[in-house]
Design a protein around this motif. Structure first.
Motif, PDB file in Angstrom:
ATOM      1  N   LYS A  60      38.188 -11.198  -7.299  1.00 39.11           N
ATOM      2  CA  LYS A  60      37.233 -11.143  -7.214  1.00 39.11           C
ATOM      3  C   LYS A  60      36.277  -9.585  -8.489  1.00 39.11           C
ATOM      4  N   ILE A  61      35.066 -10.693  -9.043  1.00 29.96           N
ATOM      5  CA  ILE A  61      34.637  -9.502  -9.519  1.00 29.96           C
ATOM      6  C   ILE A  61      32.921  -9.197  -9.522  1.00 29.96           C
ATOM      7  N   ILE A  62      33.374  -7.740  -9.238  1.00 26.39           N
ATOM      8  CA  ILE A  62      31.873  -7.100  -8.931  1.00 26.39           C
ATOM      9  C   ILE A  62      31.143  -6.621  -9.909  1.00 26.39           C
ATOM     10  N   THR A  63      29.505  -7.045  -9.740  1.00 23.74           N
ATOM     11  CA  THR A  63      28.797  -6.780 -11.701  1.00 23.74           C
ATOM     12  C   THR A  63      27.415  -5.635 -10.622  1.00 23.74           C
ATOM     13  N   ASN A 113      33.114  -3.683   3.011  1.00 23.35           N
ATOM     14  CA  ASN A 113      32.791  -5.240   4.462  1.00 23.35           C
ATOM     15  C   ASN A 113      30.950  -5.006   4.287  1.00 23.35           C
ATOM     16  N   ILE A 114      30.656  -4.575   3.420  1.00 23.58           N
ATOM     17  CA  ILE A 114      28.674  -4.362   4.211  1.00 23.58           C
ATOM     18  C   ILE A 114      27.983  -4.828   2.507  1.00 23.58           C
ATOM     19  N   GLU A 115      27.866  -6.121   3.522  1.00 21.80           N
ATOM     20  CA  GLU A 115      27.138  -7.182   2.327  1.00 21.80           C
ATOM     21  C   GLU A 115      26.027  -6.219   1.521  1.00 21.80           C
ATOM     22  N   ASP A 116      26.144  -7.098  -0.066  1.00 17.88           N
ATOM     23  CA  ASP A 116      25.688  -6.642  -1.064  1.00 17.88           C
ATOM     24  C   ASP A 116      24.159  -5.993  -1.280  1.00 17.88           C
ATOM     25  N   LYS A 117      23.163  -7.075   0.180  1.00 19.42           N
ATOM     26  CA  LYS A 117      21.803  -6.661  -0.028  1.00 19.42           C
ATOM     27  C   LYS A 117      21.602  -5.761   1.010  1.00 19.42           C
ATOM     28  N   VAL A 176      31.093   3.909   3.854  1.00 18.11           N
ATOM     29  CA  VAL A 176      31.545   3.945   2.363  1.00 18.11           C
ATOM     30  C   VAL A 176      32.094   5.379   1.431  1.00 18.11           C
ATOM     31  N   LEU A 177      31.631   6.254   1.794  1.00 14.14           N
ATOM     32  CA  LEU A 177      32.146   6.901   1.605  1.00 14.14           C
ATOM     33  C   LEU A 177      33.905   7.459   1.620  1.00 14.14           C
ATOM     34  N   LYS A 178      33.965   6.853   2.434  1.00 11.81           N
ATOM     35  CA  LYS A 178      35.907   6.539   2.687  1.00 11.81           C
ATOM     36  C   LYS A 178      36.731   5.796   1.771  1.00 11.81           C
ATOM     37  N   GLN A 179      36.066   4.820   1.003  1.00  9.93           N
ATOM     38  CA  GLN A 179      36.250   3.316   0.677  1.00  9.93           C
ATOM     39  C   GLN A 179      36.944   4.133  -1.193  1.00  9.93           C
ATOM     40  N   VAL A 180      36.097   5.406  -0.616  1.00  9.99           N
ATOM     41  CA  VAL A 180      36.059   5.720  -2.558  1.00  9.99           C
ATOM     42  C   VAL A 180      37.788   6.047  -3.019  1.00  9.99           C
ATOM     43  N   PRO A 181      38.951   6.111  -2.715  1.00  8.88           N
ATOM     44  CA  PRO A 181      39.971   6.808  -2.746  1.00  8.88           C
ATOM     45  C   PRO A 181      40.602   5.360  -3.110  1.00  8.88           C
ATOM     46  N   LYS A 182      39.887   3.998  -3.371  1.00  7.59           N
ATOM     47  CA  LYS A 182      40.339   2.600  -3.096  1.00  7.59           C
ATOM     48  C   LYS A 182      40.147   2.281  -4.774  1.00  7.59           C
ATOM     49  N   LEU A 183      39.553   3.565  -5.009  1.00  5.90           N
ATOM     50  CA  LEU A 183      38.887   3.055  -6.565  1.00  5.90           C
ATOM     51  C   LEU A 183      39.984   3.454  -7.624  1.00  5.90           C
ATOM     52  N   ALA A 208      25.266   1.919  -9.676  1.00  9.57           N
ATOM     53  CA  ALA A 208      25.814   0.922  -9.565  1.00  9.57           C
ATOM     54  C   ALA A 208      26.746  -0.164  -9.231  1.00  9.57           C
ATOM     55  N   LEU A 209      27.568   0.703  -9.953  1.00 12.02           N
ATOM     56  CA  LEU A 209      28.580  -0.818  -9.802  1.00 12.02           C
ATOM     57  C   LEU A 209      29.604  -0.020  -8.615  1.00 12.02           C
ATOM     58  N   LEU A 210      29.615   2.172  -8.628  1.00 14.24           N
ATOM     59  CA  LEU A 210      30.181   2.232  -7.899  1.00 14.24           C
ATOM     60  C   LEU A 210      29.483   2.150  -6.602  1.00 14.24           C
ATOM     61  N   LEU A 211      27.956   1.842  -6.242  1.00 14.51           N
ATOM     62  CA  LEU A 211      27.847   1.127  -4.831  1.00 14.51           C
ATOM     63  C   LEU A 211      28.130   0.433  -4.284  1.00 14.51           C
ATOM     64  N   ASN A 212      28.025  -0.620  -5.603  1.00 14.57           N
ATOM     65  CA  ASN A 212      28.713  -2.581  -4.965  1.00 14.57           C
ATOM     66  C   ASN A 212      30.105  -2.447  -4.254  1.00 14.57           C
ATOM     67  N   THR A 213      30.957  -1.909  -5.909  1.00  9.32           N
ATOM     68  CA  THR A 213      32.225  -1.721  -5.376  1.00  9.32           C
ATOM     69  C   THR A 213      32.521  -1.298  -3.832  1.00  9.32           C
ATOM     70  N   LEU A 214      31.801  -0.429  -3.425  1.00  9.57           N
ATOM     71  CA  LEU A 214      31.998   0.532  -2.044  1.00  9.57           C
ATOM     72  C   LEU A 214      31.972  -0.306  -1.057  1.00  9.57           C
ATOM     73  N   LYS A 215      30.717  -0.937  -1.079  1.00  8.52           N
ATOM     74  CA  LYS A 215      30.457  -1.379  -0.285  1.00  8.52           C
ATOM     75  C   LYS A 215      30.962  -2.585  -0.008  1.00  8.52           C
ATOM     76  N   SER A 216      31.420  -3.454  -1.046  1.00  2.00           N
ATOM     77  CA  SER A 216      32.989  -4.342  -1.097  1.00  2.00           C
ATOM     78  C   SER A 216      34.396  -4.449   0.524  1.00  2.00           C
ATOM     79  N   PHE A 217      34.480  -2.437  -0.390  1.00  3.01           N
ATOM     80  CA  PHE A 217      35.716  -2.683   0.331  1.00  3.01           C
ATOM     81  C   PHE A 217      35.356  -2.250   1.855  1.00  3.01           C
TER      82      PHE A 217
END
Length: 493
Positions: free
Chosen positions: A367-370, A393-397, A446-453, A382-391
């Motif tokens: 997947k490509i996140i922009t 499973n929170i909708e981008d909107k 969302v914050l719990k997803q940070v290590p996955k970056l 914005a990229l960090l927020l979008n990526t963390l939301k994806s990890f």
């Protein structure tokens, strides 16, 4: 979990054994010239996933009881206030950082050597500072004709005029804050003085790259060339090794060019040379701990492209000549790579063309996140927020941070701190998430997803602010940038 190419446990074991064997081969003492970065070898960890950035420190810890460290710093680098480009601190501060880091893990730093010593206020002040903190300091001088004039070099008017470093342990690791510090000359000086004092001392060299038992144009070794375009290093077949053993080994141009002279110096000191080739001098066992060559090749190709973008950026900013860009292009061609092989590049640039503002894109699996710059958020935030939301499973909107949270921060930045850029940076968005985590379940998730970056690949359509690049490095993300500034600005910060 990211696929691993490197076996750390095996590496520490075989590397320690190789060093211990080399100590025994000489008898009383081994001076080990330690090249590369000791505590944060991020290049090695990128091209060999599984190689930990502090792998060399772990190795030294396994030898701690029998080693001491000598740090060599070029006096000219202190006078000119030279800085490490990757972390932005001066060589003087890097020496202090190295001493503290070694002391923290109880590795004994016996002394600091000022190579190419000259009288200067900056030198005197730094020397006084070190000695005030119970660090022994020695002076080594420039030798006219080094290393070509062997008779002068190996004499009382050459190596003999350097101060003799008093060492007490069988393994002396000679390291430095950066290249060109004089580690080799320091080792040779010690061999000369130890020989005068009837101590059977030897010399060996530890460099992670190039990997001598991988083919010359292997992607791992090409990635090393790509990382050193500013130093003009070239990987070459070791001709001395080929002649002596009828086997090919990968070395690099500076070692091959200097070996005949070094061999002559060894013969002058020892009576005979302990080595038949530059490869013989090395004790690098990295190649024996690569467990997945396909993963290493993929990671190295990623690094070659990343270094290409970095070279283009440095050239754009006036920090590297056109010749470095040409070399980077040749390496890309040799590796049969293009910028489009980095999957996040094309989507990033396409979105930037569509929106007319700075954009970023990130590769997350298939997947490509922009993300794009907005009135409140910079593209990195914005990229960090979008990526963390994806990890998570929170909708981008779905909004995570409301304008009520962000707007007071931007107001503070502009009206109190007098910043020209009101937008939230990458680190600031993480802080905002942390502040809301107790009261906002989505922010907590969302914050719990940070290590996955860590290890993710991203690209920016413009040169990023330094503060955002520092955040991405801390998170372990590999980010490239187009060599262009936003809105025609020539000062990027």
């Amino acid at each position: 979990m990211r696929a691993q190419a490197f076996d750390m446990r095996k590496y520490v074991l075989v590397q320690r054994r190789a060093i211990e064997k080399r100590i025994k081969s000489f008898g009383d003492k081994l001076y080990l010239e330690f090249g590369g970065k000791l505590f944060d070898d991020n290049h090695a960890s990128r091209v060999l996933p599984g190689f930990e950035p502090d792998a060399k420190l772990k190795l030294l810890l396994s030898l701690r009881k029998q080693l001491e460290v000598v740090i060599v710093v070029n006096s000219d680098d202190i006078i000119s206030n030279k800085a490490r480009s990757d972390i932005g601190i001066s060589y003087q501060d890097e020496v202090k950082r190295l001493i503290d880091a070694f002391n923290d893990v109880k590795i004994y730093v016996s002394s600091v050597v000022f190579s190419f010593y000259k009288e200067n206020d900056a030198i005197r002040n730094f020397k006084h500072f070190l000695e005030s903190n119970n660090v022994k300091v020695y002076k080594h001088y420039e030798i006219n004709g080094y290393p070509e004039n062997v008779s002068l070099v190996v004499s009382e008017d050459g190596l003999g005029k350097n101060e003799y470093i008093k060492t007490t342990r069988p393994l002396v690791v000679v390291t430095a804050p950066g290249p060109g510090s004089g580690k080799m000359a320091t080792c040779l000086s010690q061999l000369y003085h130890e020989n005068k004092n009837h101590v059977r001392a030897g010399y060996a060299k530890y460099e992670t790259f190039p990997v001598w038992n991988l083919p010359l144009r292997h992607p791992v070794n090409l990635a090393y060339e790509a990382a050193t375009v500013d130093l003009n290093d070239l990987n070459v077949i070791d001709p001395f090794h080929l002649e002596a053993y009828h086997r090919m080994a990968t070395s690099y141009n500076r070692d091959v060019a200097s070996f005949p002279l070094l061999q002559a110096i060894f013969k002058k000191i020892y009576g005979s040379s302990p080595y038949k080739s530059p490869t013989d001098m090395g004790v690098n066992m990295v190649g024996f701990a690569i467990k997945n060559k396909k993963v290493a090749i993929k990671a190295s190709n990623d690094e070659i492209i990343r270094r290409y973008f970095q070279t283009m950026k440095s050239n754009f900013l006036g920090k590297l000549p056109d010749s470095a860009v040409e070399k980077a292009r040749i390496i890309m061609s040799e590796a049969k790579l293009s910028v489009d092989d980095r999957k996040c590049v094309k989507p990033c640039n396409e979105r930037a063309a569509q929106t007319g503002v700075p954009c970023m894109a990130l590769e997350k699996g298939n997947k490509i996140i922009t993300a794009k710059r907005s009135q409140l958020l910079g593209a990195p935030a914005a990229l960090l927020l979008n990526t963390l939301k994806s990890f998570a499973n929170i909708e981008d909107k779905q909004l995570i941070l409301s304008r009520r949270v962000i707007e007071p921060v931007t107001d503070l930045k502009v009206n109190i701190l007098r910043n020209h850029n009101p937008r939230i940076h990458a680190e600031e968005v993480l802080i905002a998430l942390a502040l809301q985590a107790d009261t906002n379940p989505l922010a907590e998730a969302v914050l719990k997803q940070v290590p996955k970056l860590r290890g993710l690949q991203a690209h920016s359509s413009v040169i990023l602010p330094v503060v955002d690049m520092k955040t991405f490095r801390k998170l372990g993300m590999n980010v490239t940038e187009e060599a262009k500034s936003y809105a025609g600005k020539i000062f990027t910060k």
